[in-house]
Design a protein around this motif. Structure first.
Motif, PDB file in Angstrom:
ATOM      1  N   GLY A 147       0.785  -1.130   0.278  1.00  0.00           N
ATOM      2  CA  GLY A 147       0.141  -0.041   0.234  1.00  0.00           C
ATOM      3  C   GLY A 147       0.543   1.131   0.355  1.00  0.00           C
ATOM      4  N   TYR A 148       0.192   2.383   0.996  1.00  0.00           N
ATOM      5  CA  TYR A 148       1.243   3.441   1.072  1.00  0.00           C
ATOM      6  C   TYR A 148       1.615   4.041   2.486  1.00  0.00           C
ATOM      7  CZ  TYR A 148      -0.180   3.577  -4.134  1.00  0.00           C
ATOM      8  OH  TYR A 148      -0.348   2.997  -5.617  1.00  0.00           O
ATOM      9  N   LEU A 149       2.100   5.335   2.640  1.00  0.00           N
ATOM     10  CA  LEU A 149       2.595   5.483   3.546  1.00  0.00           C
ATOM     11  C   LEU A 149       2.130   7.175   3.049  1.00  0.00           C
ATOM     12  CD1 LEU A 149       5.670   3.929   4.862  1.00  0.00           C
ATOM     13  CD2 LEU A 149       3.064   3.771   5.952  1.00  0.00           C
ATOM     14  N   LEU A 150       0.870   7.662   4.255  1.00  0.00           N
ATOM     15  CA  LEU A 150       0.084   9.164   3.394  1.00  0.00           C
ATOM     16  C   LEU A 150       0.885   9.978   4.704  1.00  0.00           C
ATOM     17  CD1 LEU A 150      -3.267   8.505   3.231  1.00  0.00           C
ATOM     18  CD2 LEU A 150      -1.709   7.944   1.737  1.00  0.00           C
ATOM     19  N   THR A 151       1.469  11.223   4.224  1.00  0.00           N
ATOM     20  CA  THR A 151       2.110  11.912   5.003  1.00  0.00           C
ATOM     21  C   THR A 151       0.822  12.966   5.376  1.00  0.00           C
ATOM     22  OG1 THR A 151       4.129  11.178   5.644  1.00  0.00           O
ATOM     23  CG2 THR A 151       3.763  13.479   6.146  1.00  0.00           C
ATOM     24  N   LEU A 166     -12.098   8.532   7.878  1.00  0.00           N
ATOM     25  CA  LEU A 166     -11.454   9.947   6.618  1.00  0.00           C
ATOM     26  C   LEU A 166     -11.076   9.777   5.676  1.00  0.00           C
ATOM     27  CD1 LEU A 166     -10.248  12.666   6.426  1.00  0.00           C
ATOM     28  CD2 LEU A 166      -8.088  11.613   7.225  1.00  0.00           C
ATOM     29  N   THR A 167     -11.881  10.262   4.248  1.00  0.00           N
ATOM     30  CA  THR A 167     -11.186  10.716   3.211  1.00  0.00           C
ATOM     31  C   THR A 167     -10.273  11.522   2.638  1.00  0.00           C
ATOM     32  OG1 THR A 167     -13.308  11.346   2.411  1.00  0.00           O
ATOM     33  CG2 THR A 167     -13.637   9.086   2.416  1.00  0.00           C
ATOM     34  N   ALA A 168      -8.926  11.665   2.370  1.00  0.00           N
ATOM     35  CA  ALA A 168      -8.285  11.998   1.211  1.00  0.00           C
ATOM     36  C   ALA A 168      -8.077  12.016   0.318  1.00  0.00           C
ATOM     37  CB  ALA A 168      -7.122  12.155   3.064  1.00  0.00           C
ATOM     38  N   LEU A 185      -9.088   5.955   1.758  1.00  0.00           N
ATOM     39  CA  LEU A 185     -10.321   5.056   2.627  1.00  0.00           C
ATOM     40  C   LEU A 185      -9.166   4.838   4.031  1.00  0.00           C
ATOM     41  CD1 LEU A 185     -12.295   3.344   0.380  1.00  0.00           C
ATOM     42  CD2 LEU A 185     -12.631   5.932   0.413  1.00  0.00           C
ATOM     43  N   ILE A 186      -9.123   6.440   4.444  1.00  0.00           N
ATOM     44  CA  ILE A 186      -8.786   5.614   6.054  1.00  0.00           C
ATOM     45  C   ILE A 186      -9.084   5.142   6.732  1.00  0.00           C
ATOM     46  CG2 ILE A 186      -6.672   6.624   7.492  1.00  0.00           C
ATOM     47  CD1 ILE A 186      -6.645   8.518   5.259  1.00  0.00           C
ATOM     48  N   PRO A 187      -9.395   3.841   7.516  1.00  0.00           N
ATOM     49  CA  PRO A 187     -10.365   4.129   9.082  1.00  0.00           C
ATOM     50  C   PRO A 187      -9.628   4.543  10.160  1.00  0.00           C
ATOM     51  CG  PRO A 187      -8.830   1.760   8.376  1.00  0.00           C
ATOM     52  CD  PRO A 187      -8.954   2.711   7.575  1.00  0.00           C
ATOM     53  N   ASP A 216       2.819   9.105   8.343  1.00  0.00           N
ATOM     54  CA  ASP A 216       2.959   7.790   8.271  1.00  0.00           C
ATOM     55  C   ASP A 216       2.751   7.034   8.466  1.00  0.00           C
ATOM     56  OD1 ASP A 216       5.119   8.136   6.686  1.00  0.00           O
ATOM     57  OD2 ASP A 216       6.518   7.382   8.378  1.00  0.00           O
ATOM     58  N   VAL A 217       0.959   7.348   7.878  1.00  0.00           N
ATOM     59  CA  VAL A 217      -0.180   6.417   8.069  1.00  0.00           C
ATOM     60  C   VAL A 217      -0.503   5.410   6.937  1.00  0.00           C
ATOM     61  CG1 VAL A 217      -2.900   6.703   8.408  1.00  0.00           C
ATOM     62  CG2 VAL A 217      -1.255   8.144   9.284  1.00  0.00           C
ATOM     63  N   PHE A 218      -0.532   4.056   7.065  1.00  0.00           N
ATOM     64  CA  PHE A 218      -0.667   3.133   6.430  1.00  0.00           C
ATOM     65  C   PHE A 218      -1.837   2.427   5.710  1.00  0.00           C
ATOM     66  CE2 PHE A 218      -1.013  -1.669   5.022  1.00  0.00           C
ATOM     67  CZ  PHE A 218      -0.156  -1.188   3.970  1.00  0.00           C
ATOM     68  N   VAL A 219      -1.955   2.855   4.375  1.00  0.00           N
ATOM     69  CA  VAL A 219      -2.932   2.466   3.754  1.00  0.00           C
ATOM     70  C   VAL A 219      -3.095   1.339   2.847  1.00  0.00           C
ATOM     71  CG1 VAL A 219      -5.102   3.381   2.247  1.00  0.00           C
ATOM     72  CG2 VAL A 219      -4.115   4.843   4.061  1.00  0.00           C
ATOM     73  N   PRO A 220      -3.895   0.441   2.863  1.00  0.00           N
ATOM     74  CA  PRO A 220      -3.240  -0.996   1.484  1.00  0.00           C
ATOM     75  C   PRO A 220      -3.529  -0.504   0.784  1.00  0.00           C
ATOM     76  CG  PRO A 220      -5.009  -1.468   3.793  1.00  0.00           C
ATOM     77  CD  PRO A 220      -4.879  -0.204   3.578  1.00  0.00           C
ATOM     78  N   ARG A 221      -3.415  -1.239  -0.556  1.00  0.00           N
ATOM     79  CA  ARG A 221      -3.833  -0.618  -1.734  1.00  0.00           C
ATOM     80  C   ARG A 221      -4.965  -0.855  -2.167  1.00  0.00           C
ATOM     81  NH1 ARG A 221      -0.089  -3.422  -3.504  1.00  0.00           N
ATOM     82  NH2 ARG A 221       1.620  -1.608  -3.546  1.00  0.00           N
TER      83      ARG A 221
END
Length: 379
Positions: A147-151, A166-168, A185-187, A216-221
């Motif tokens: 997935g991705y790490l979000l910052t 949270l949708t970003a 889509l971030i729980p 660095d919030v992980f979100v699956p692909r």
């Protein structure tokens, strides 16, 4: 007042008991930090208003959704502003689950839990940054295993204290190496996601519009919505649907708040009949503009035509509401003003419509181009 009574009837049909429960709470408490209004919205089925029936929701159409927002805004402009973020996000996401399903199985499973679980969705688009392109992401993503790490950060972010999801909008590495727009889509809770105080105004303080930080919030692909060679217009269609719903619903809440002031004038018999009639006509004209845009969307108007229609309605409503509020306060009189802050705070909250995206300046040139025959390209 007839139009507000109609809105209340529609709201009661979708959310039985919500309006009486809100009305029991003093206005100052409804609009203050820590207000129970969002919890009441959740408990009375608010999360499912625009969720299609196949996903366990109520599948309200555009006109009914507008009237629900109008009724809520008459009691709590904070709640109307906050839940607009949930509703437009719902309308945007579920638009991908139509005749040609454009969601992954995991995304469908998540969306299937929203209405039955009363889950509330916050929106992390670019709202809140002066002169910021509302379509550009404020959160970046770097590839990680699976997935991705979000910052990044979103401020203000309404529903920040109550959100379950949270949708970003994010920038992900594209296939050609260039950044590409996507939707994550971030729980909540998620490791690295935190909420921090931000809102400093007493107006609309119950909307929970604080700062959300992602580190660095992980979100699956599978939980990232993006374009593909087979579906190159997925994100563009998503943005258009979200934009139309946001503008319609955010205006509806403020129109409801203005209607509450007008209703107080009418019910109190303030001023002479001609003055009351002029005030009601102004309020009804603003509402009619929104209803016209909602009916057009409901009838199938899409794309640039729909965006232009809702923007014209939005800026006309934005101009009308301060005049309505000012005249209503004048007719309510000095004793009303000195005896309670409720009406003056309600009137002041109407000014906030001007601060929701997009700005008038950002829309001027694109709208003029559209009316001259060019495609509508918002920045």
């Amino acid at each position: 007042m007839r139009s507000l009574d109609q809105a209340r009837t529609v709201c009661e049909r979708y959310h039985p008991g919500l309006l009486p429960a809100l009305a029991e709470i003093p206005f100052a408490e409804r609009e203050a930090p820590g207000s129970p209004a969002i919890d009441l919205f959740r408990k009375h089925g608010g999360a499912g208003l625009l969720v299609p029936r196949e996903f366990g929701g109520q599948g309200a159409d555009a006109l009914d959704a507008l009237r629900v927002q109008q009724a809520i805004g008459a009691l709590s402009p904070s709640l109307a502003a906050a839940v607009c973020m949930h509703h437009f996000t719902a309308a945007m996401l579920y638009s991908l689950a139509g005749e040609h399903d454009r969601l992954t199985p995991r995304q469908r499973d998540l969306l299937g839990a929203i209405a039955p679980g009363g889950l509330v969705m916050a929106s992390g688009w670019a709202e809140g940054r002066t002169q910021q392109n509302v379509l550009l992401p404020t959160v970046t993503a770097r590839a990680a295993e699976g997935g991705y790490l979000l910052t990044g950060t979103k401020k203000p972010c309404s529903l920040s204290g109550s959100m379950d999801l949270l949708t970003a909008s994010i920038a992900v590495p594209g296939r050609n190496g260039e950044p590409e727009l996507a939707l994550a889509l971030i729980p909540v809770p998620s490791a690295g996601l935190t909420v921090h105080p931000f809102w400093g105004n007493t107006l609309l303080a119950a909307a929970e519009s604080d700062e959300v930080r992602l580190a660095d919030v992980f979100v699956p692909r599978e939980m990232v919505v993006r374009t593909s060679p087979e579906d190159p217009h997925r994100l563009a269609d998503l943005q258009t649907a979200g934009f139309i719903w946001f503008e319609t619903l955010i205006c509806a809440g403020y129109v409801g708040a203005a209607g509450a002031l007008v209703e107080a004038v009418v019910d109190g018999g303030r001023g002479i009949p001609a003055e009351r009639a002029a005030l009601v006509q102004q309020a009804q004209a603003a509402l009619a503009l929104l209803e016209g845009a909602a009916r057009a969307v409901q009838a199938g108007v899409r794309g640039d035509e729909a965006v232009a229609a809702v923007l014209v309605a939005r800026f006309a409503v934005q101009d009308a509401l301060p005049q309505i509020a000012s005249r209503a306060l004048e007719l309510l009189g000095g004793l009303d003003f000195v005896s309670s802050p409720d009406h003056s705070q309600l009137a002041a909250a109407l000014r906030a419509l001007a601060f929701h995206p997009p700005s008038r300046a950002a829309c001027a040139e694109p709208l003029m181009g559209y009316f001259a025959g060019c495609p509508l390209e918002l920045a």
